[in-house]
Design a protein around this motif. Structure first.
Motif, PDB file in Angstrom:
ATOM      1  N   VAL A  77      12.778  -7.486  10.311  1.00  0.00           N
ATOM      2  CA  VAL A  77      12.254  -7.248   8.959  1.00  0.00           C
ATOM      3  C   VAL A  77      11.940  -5.773   8.701  1.00  0.00           C
ATOM      4  CG1 VAL A  77      11.391  -9.597   8.652  1.00  0.00           C
ATOM      5  CG2 VAL A  77       9.879  -7.851   9.609  1.00  0.00           C
ATOM      6  N   GLU A  78      12.290  -4.915   9.662  1.00  0.00           N
ATOM      7  CA  GLU A  78      12.169  -3.461   9.460  1.00  0.00           C
ATOM      8  C   GLU A  78      13.034  -2.752  10.477  1.00  0.00           C
ATOM      9  OE1 GLU A  78       8.389  -1.430   9.467  1.00  0.00           O
ATOM     10  OE2 GLU A  78       7.399  -3.125   8.480  1.00  0.00           O
ATOM     11  N   ASN A  79      13.878  -1.853   9.990  1.00  0.00           N
ATOM     12  CA  ASN A  79      14.598  -0.947  10.874  1.00  0.00           C
ATOM     13  C   ASN A  79      15.072   0.210   9.998  1.00  0.00           C
ATOM     14  OD1 ASN A  79      17.864  -0.636  12.183  1.00  0.00           O
ATOM     15  ND2 ASN A  79      16.050  -0.122  13.360  1.00  0.00           N
ATOM     16  N   PHE A 123       0.422 -11.146   9.722  1.00  0.00           N
ATOM     17  CA  PHE A 123      -0.067  -9.772   9.875  1.00  0.00           C
ATOM     18  C   PHE A 123       1.069  -8.844  10.283  1.00  0.00           C
ATOM     19  CE2 PHE A 123      -3.730 -12.462  10.503  1.00  0.00           C
ATOM     20  CZ  PHE A 123      -4.690 -11.828   9.730  1.00  0.00           C
ATOM     21  N   ASN A 124       1.269  -7.793   9.499  1.00  0.00           N
ATOM     22  CA  ASN A 124       2.288  -6.814   9.847  1.00  0.00           C
ATOM     23  C   ASN A 124       1.977  -6.148  11.183  1.00  0.00           C
ATOM     24  OD1 ASN A 124       4.595  -5.014   9.057  1.00  0.00           O
ATOM     25  ND2 ASN A 124       3.009  -3.454   9.309  1.00  0.00           N
ATOM     26  N   GLU A 125       2.992  -6.053  12.044  1.00  0.00           N
ATOM     27  CA  GLU A 125       2.876  -5.316  13.310  1.00  0.00           C
ATOM     28  C   GLU A 125       1.517  -5.549  13.952  1.00  0.00           C
ATOM     29  OE1 GLU A 125       3.960  -1.236  12.374  1.00  0.00           O
ATOM     30  OE2 GLU A 125       6.050  -1.707  12.752  1.00  0.00           O
ATOM     31  N   ILE A 126       1.216  -6.816  14.203  1.00  0.00           N
ATOM     32  CA  ILE A 126      -0.126  -7.180  14.671  1.00  0.00           C
ATOM     33  C   ILE A 126      -0.510  -6.416  15.937  1.00  0.00           C
ATOM     34  CG2 ILE A 126       0.733  -9.249  15.893  1.00  0.00           C
ATOM     35  CD1 ILE A 126      -1.973 -10.588  14.977  1.00  0.00           C
ATOM     36  N   SER A 168      -0.720  -9.688   5.017  1.00  0.00           N
ATOM     37  CA  SER A 168      -1.587  -8.537   5.296  1.00  0.00           C
ATOM     38  C   SER A 168      -0.783  -7.418   5.956  1.00  0.00           C
ATOM     39  CB  SER A 168      -2.729  -8.980   6.223  1.00  0.00           C
ATOM     40  OG  SER A 168      -3.518  -7.875   6.578  1.00  0.00           O
ATOM     41  N   HIS A 169      -0.515  -6.377   5.196  1.00  0.00           N
ATOM     42  CA  HIS A 169       0.252  -5.244   5.727  1.00  0.00           C
ATOM     43  C   HIS A 169      -0.635  -4.004   5.716  1.00  0.00           C
ATOM     44  CE1 HIS A 169       4.431  -3.333   6.283  1.00  0.00           C
ATOM     45  NE2 HIS A 169       3.553  -2.356   6.455  1.00  0.00           N
ATOM     46  N   TYR A 170      -1.341  -3.774   6.809  1.00  0.00           N
ATOM     47  CA  TYR A 170      -2.159  -2.577   6.983  1.00  0.00           C
ATOM     48  C   TYR A 170      -3.156  -2.346   5.862  1.00  0.00           C
ATOM     49  CZ  TYR A 170       0.880  -1.178  10.819  1.00  0.00           C
ATOM     50  OH  TYR A 170       1.560  -1.127  12.003  1.00  0.00           O
ATOM     51  N   SER A 200       7.746  13.217   2.081  1.00  0.00           N
ATOM     52  CA  SER A 200       8.894  13.936   2.651  1.00  0.00           C
ATOM     53  C   SER A 200       9.468  13.256   3.886  1.00  0.00           C
ATOM     54  CB  SER A 200       8.498  15.381   2.978  1.00  0.00           C
ATOM     55  OG  SER A 200       7.272  15.387   3.683  1.00  0.00           O
ATOM     56  N   LYS A 201       8.743  12.305   4.484  1.00  0.00           N
ATOM     57  CA  LYS A 201       9.327  11.498   5.561  1.00  0.00           C
ATOM     58  C   LYS A 201       9.962  10.290   4.874  1.00  0.00           C
ATOM     59  CE  LYS A 201       8.272   9.414  10.034  1.00  0.00           C
ATOM     60  NZ  LYS A 201       7.279   8.744  10.874  1.00  0.00           N
ATOM     61  N   ARG A 202      11.236  10.448   4.531  1.00  0.00           N
ATOM     62  CA  ARG A 202      11.868   9.454   3.656  1.00  0.00           C
ATOM     63  C   ARG A 202      12.701   8.439   4.441  1.00  0.00           C
ATOM     64  NH1 ARG A 202      11.814  10.938  -1.806  1.00  0.00           N
ATOM     65  NH2 ARG A 202      10.908  13.014  -2.124  1.00  0.00           N
ATOM     66  N   TYR A 203      12.606   7.193   4.043  1.00  0.00           N
ATOM     67  CA  TYR A 203      13.369   6.104   4.669  1.00  0.00           C
ATOM     68  C   TYR A 203      14.371   5.468   3.706  1.00  0.00           C
ATOM     69  CZ  TYR A 203      10.213   5.804   8.733  1.00  0.00           C
ATOM     70  OH  TYR A 203       9.517   6.053   9.887  1.00  0.00           O
ATOM     71  N   GLY A 204      14.222   5.741   2.403  1.00  0.00           N
ATOM     72  CA  GLY A 204      14.901   4.924   1.406  1.00  0.00           C
ATOM     73  C   GLY A 204      16.397   5.067   1.333  1.00  0.00           C
ATOM     74  N   SER A 253       4.848   7.437   3.538  1.00  0.00           N
ATOM     75  CA  SER A 253       4.898   7.035   4.949  1.00  0.00           C
ATOM     76  C   SER A 253       3.578   6.397   5.368  1.00  0.00           C
ATOM     77  CB  SER A 253       5.188   8.267   5.805  1.00  0.00           C
ATOM     78  OG  SER A 253       4.654   8.093   7.108  1.00  0.00           O
ATOM     79  N   ASN A 254       3.682   5.379   6.190  1.00  0.00           N
ATOM     80  CA  ASN A 254       2.469   4.741   6.699  1.00  0.00           C
ATOM     81  C   ASN A 254       1.651   5.702   7.550  1.00  0.00           C
ATOM     82  OD1 ASN A 254       0.629   2.718   7.784  1.00  0.00           O
ATOM     83  ND2 ASN A 254       1.860   2.897   9.619  1.00  0.00           N
ATOM     84  N   SER A 255       2.293   6.307   8.551  1.00  0.00           N
ATOM     85  CA  SER A 255       1.516   7.070   9.529  1.00  0.00           C
ATOM     86  C   SER A 255       1.101   8.447   9.051  1.00  0.00           C
ATOM     87  CB  SER A 255       2.293   7.198  10.841  1.00  0.00           C
ATOM     88  OG  SER A 255       3.557   7.748  10.607  1.00  0.00           O
ATOM     89  N   THR A 256       1.896   9.072   8.188  1.00  0.00           N
ATOM     90  CA  THR A 256       1.555  10.446   7.812  1.00  0.00           C
ATOM     91  C   THR A 256       1.224  10.591   6.330  1.00  0.00           C
ATOM     92  OG1 THR A 256       3.796  11.121   7.240  1.00  0.00           O
ATOM     93  CG2 THR A 256       3.191  11.247   9.571  1.00  0.00           C
ATOM     94  N   ASN A 274       0.815  -1.221   0.000  1.00  0.00           N
ATOM     95  CA  ASN A 274       0.000   0.000   0.000  1.00  0.00           C
ATOM     96  C   ASN A 274       0.846   1.268   0.000  1.00  0.00           C
ATOM     97  OD1 ASN A 274      -0.228   1.406   2.931  1.00  0.00           O
ATOM     98  ND2 ASN A 274       0.183  -0.771   3.176  1.00  0.00           N
ATOM     99  N   GLN A 275       2.145   1.143   0.286  1.00  0.00           N
ATOM    100  CA  GLN A 275       2.999   2.324   0.330  1.00  0.00           C
ATOM    101  C   GLN A 275       3.856   2.470  -0.931  1.00  0.00           C
ATOM    102  OE1 GLN A 275       3.733   1.019   4.696  1.00  0.00           O
ATOM    103  NE2 GLN A 275       4.776   2.973   4.506  1.00  0.00           N
ATOM    104  N   ILE A 276       3.958   1.386  -1.726  1.00  0.00           N
ATOM    105  CA  ILE A 276       4.825   1.493  -2.911  1.00  0.00           C
ATOM    106  C   ILE A 276       4.116   1.269  -4.245  1.00  0.00           C
ATOM    107  CG2 ILE A 276       6.959   0.884  -1.694  1.00  0.00           C
ATOM    108  CD1 ILE A 276       6.773  -1.932  -3.049  1.00  0.00           C
TER     109      ILE A 276
HETATM  110  C1  BG6 Z   1       6.181   0.324  10.403  1.00  0.00           C
HETATM  111  C2  BG6 Z   1       5.282  -0.146   9.303  1.00  0.00           C
HETATM  112  O1  BG6 Z   1       5.345   0.721  11.453  1.00  0.00           O
HETATM  113  O2  BG6 Z   1       6.916   1.441  10.267  1.00  0.00           O
HETATM  114  C3  BG6 Z   1       5.573   0.472   7.958  1.00  0.00           C
HETATM  115  O3  BG6 Z   1       5.253  -1.544   9.189  1.00  0.00           O
HETATM  116  C4  BG6 Z   1       5.944   1.926   8.128  1.00  0.00           C
HETATM  117  O4  BG6 Z   1       4.460   0.281   7.143  1.00  0.00           O
HETATM  118  C5  BG6 Z   1       7.197   2.016   9.000  1.00  0.00           C
HETATM  119  O5  BG6 Z   1       6.130   2.624   6.952  1.00  0.00           O
HETATM  120  C6  BG6 Z   1       7.650   3.439   9.228  1.00  0.00           C
HETATM  121  O6  BG6 Z   1       6.581   4.202   9.733  1.00  0.00           O
HETATM  122  P1  BG6 Z   1       6.087   5.533   9.059  1.00  0.00           P
HETATM  123  O7  BG6 Z   1       4.780   5.792   9.647  1.00  0.00           O
HETATM  124  O8  BG6 Z   1       7.088   6.557   9.421  1.00  0.00           O
HETATM  125  O9  BG6 Z   1       6.020   5.292   7.591  1.00  0.00           O
END
Ligand code: BG6
Length: 487
Positions: free
Chosen positions: A384-386, A190-193, A145-147, A446-450, A439-442, A22-24
């Motif tokens: 699986v995420e950091n 389930f992602n981050e259940i 299932s990811h959100y 502009s909130k970049r992780y890549g 970004s998932n939450s916002t 859903n984010q990409i």
């Molecule tokens: C995790 C989620 O909570 O954090 C991702 O599994 C999410 O979907 C990531 O993108 C970073 O959070 P955010 O809200 O900054 O995109």
């Protein structure tokens, strides 16, 4: 018998990156896909999850369904991975990735969620994606299932609040397991259940008809119970179809510290941590733990269970634990309040630096989390995420120079190495994220992780051009040296 712990990362350590459909993906209405819940969430600007994802109502969802454009809904647009997947996987492969985590969009396979037959075009898309990964020697890791769930199911029976969701989810899960088990060995249900504790964006169940906090908790825990059963039944099916495949749970792991040595604060922190570990207690040990009976009593929660539910949860636990880890929290007991985990509030940690989005940066918290999970379960752990969400500036040379992101990754990979030396079995480390995304939450770009910059902006403008950042080349060296070269 004593033996030496490993000194470093194991030989076949799964280095790589993680994303979510859903984010990409974008392509929200293409090749038969229909809307999922996440495609009905507006951009939040600088807001937080509470302002957006969890406040959806039937009315806001209906308005979104009636809106035919992507303008107000950034997750409909994503970063157009749907049309760029070959280029993106090629770049991720050049970075040296051994594993790449994606999720499958349920509404690409069962567009409204209740069809009898899957959407062939959706199935074909992921087959091509996995094929491309294998051509580059990349191991796919798949979140079922990811959100997101088809918004049709939220409108039809209020998502996971209804037991019917178990059957519809299983039809979907079995379809994709049948289709991809020979291509995909690592699966997550389930992602981050545990984020289901905050409501809609994980449970797909709106709450506008409820008034008290305890009523909302009742709905959330009922929805989560349905997910536990669904997860166990999907695990059972995966093992029956292909015993070489592995199923993991996925926990948002944020360790909580007490604000002071006051035992009241320590107790509040312990209870907060239990509320996180509850999820792995169920999914790994296969049982609802006793401390939750106390919590349910304090909050007047009564979970409806079918006769076989507890047996199913016990009999089909997950094979491994996967976690996301971003930050830690601090909690202080609130004066005069009682009741499990309602007697505390989060406070600032003055010892830690923060990202511009106020997420603390705490690599030691990751090491402690890994030790805690290993001590409790002795199951392999897959990070699986950091990662670090922040703004980036493209330099005059057209490249993002991001020493802050490198520093974040370096410290967390070092912490992972320390945990391995502590004796924890860690099987992989995936950065969030190999590519920039919404970004998932916002819902911001502009909130970049890549580690790879994507020329796309909050207002939807941009060329979508992909350009590796400095962190990409740094991570390339890390992977090549199997975590030895971190400077
Ligand atoms: C995790 C989620 O909570 O954090 C991702 O599994 C999410 O979907 C990531 O993108 C970073 O959070 P955010 O809200 O900054 O995109």
């Amino acid at each position: 018998m004593y033996q030496n712990n490993p000194e470093t990362f194991p030989k076949h350590f799964l280095w790589g990156g993680a994303t979510a459909a859903n984010q990409i993906e974008g392509a929200w209405n293409i090749d038969g896909k229909q809307l999922s819940d996440s495609g009905c969430i507006k951009g939040a600007g600088t807001g937080s999850i509470a302002d957006t994802l969890d406040n959806a109502t039937r009315q806001s969802l209906q308005e979104a369904i009636d809106d035919p454009s992507a303008d107000n809904y950034p997750k409909r647009r994503g970063v157009d991975f749907y049309h760029h997947y070959q280029e993106d996987i090629k770049l991720i492969a050049k970075m040296g990735a051994k594993a790449f985590r994606i999720s499958i969009a349920w509404s690409r396979i069962f567009p409204h969620g209740d069809e009898a037959q899957p959407n062939q075009a959706g199935l074909d898309f992921y087959r091509r994606v996995f094929q491309t990964m294998h051509e580059y020697g990349i191991e796919p890791v798949v979140t079922i299932s990811h959100y997101e769930m088809p918004v049709g199911l939220t409108m039809k029976y209020n998502g996971w609040a209804s037991r019917q969701a178990i059957d519809d989810f299983l039809r979907y899960a079995k379809t994709i397991i049948d289709a991809y088990h020979s291509q995909v060995k690592y699966w997550l249900t389930f992602n981050e259940i545990n984020t289901g504790l905050t409501g809609f964006h994980e449970t797909g169940a709106t709450e506008e008809d409820l008034t008290t906090e305890d009523e909302k908790l009742q709905r959330r825990f009922q929805a989560l119970h349905h997910q536990f059963v669904a997860s166990s039944l999907a695990t059972k099916y995966l093992h029956e179809v292909d015993p070489t495949c592995r199923m993991g749970c996925m926990l948002a792991k944020a360790i909580t510290y007490p604000a002071t040595p006051n035992p009241k604060d320590a107790l509040a922190a312990q209870q907060e941590n239990q509320l996180t570990l509850f999820f792995t207690d169920v999914q790994v040990r296969g049982e609802y733990p006793n401390y939750m009976n106390r919590y349910f009593a304090d909050h007047n929660i009564h979970i409806k269970m079918a006769t076989d539910d507890q047996m199913i949860i016990k009999k089909y636990p997950v094979d491994f634990i996967s976690i996301s880890y971003y930050h830690s929290d601090v909690t202080a007991a609130k004066e005069g309040q009682t009741g499990f985990a309602s007697n505390c509030e989060h406070v600032h940690n003055d010892y830690l630096e923060e990202t511009p989005w106020k997420w603390s940066i705490d690599p030691d918290g990751l090491r402690m989390s890994l030790n805690e999970l290993w001590d409790r379960y002795q199951k392999p752990i897959f990070i699986v995420e950091n990662g670090m969400g922040t703004t980036d500036k493209v330099g005059a040379d057209g490249v993002v120079h991001d020493p802050y992101r490198i520093a974040y990754f370096r410290s967390h990979i070092k912490a992972t190495k320390e945990a391995i030396k502590d004796g924890v079995s860690v099987i992989g480390y995936l950065v969030w994220a190999p590519i920039d995304m919404v970004s998932n939450s916002t819902s911001q770009m502009s909130k970049r992780y890549g580690l790879i910059y994507i020329d796309l902006h909050d207002d939807g403008s941009g060329t979508m051009k992909r350009t590796p950042k400095d962190s990409y080349y740094w991570f390339q060296r890390v992977i090549k040296s199997n975590g030895q070269e971190l400077d």
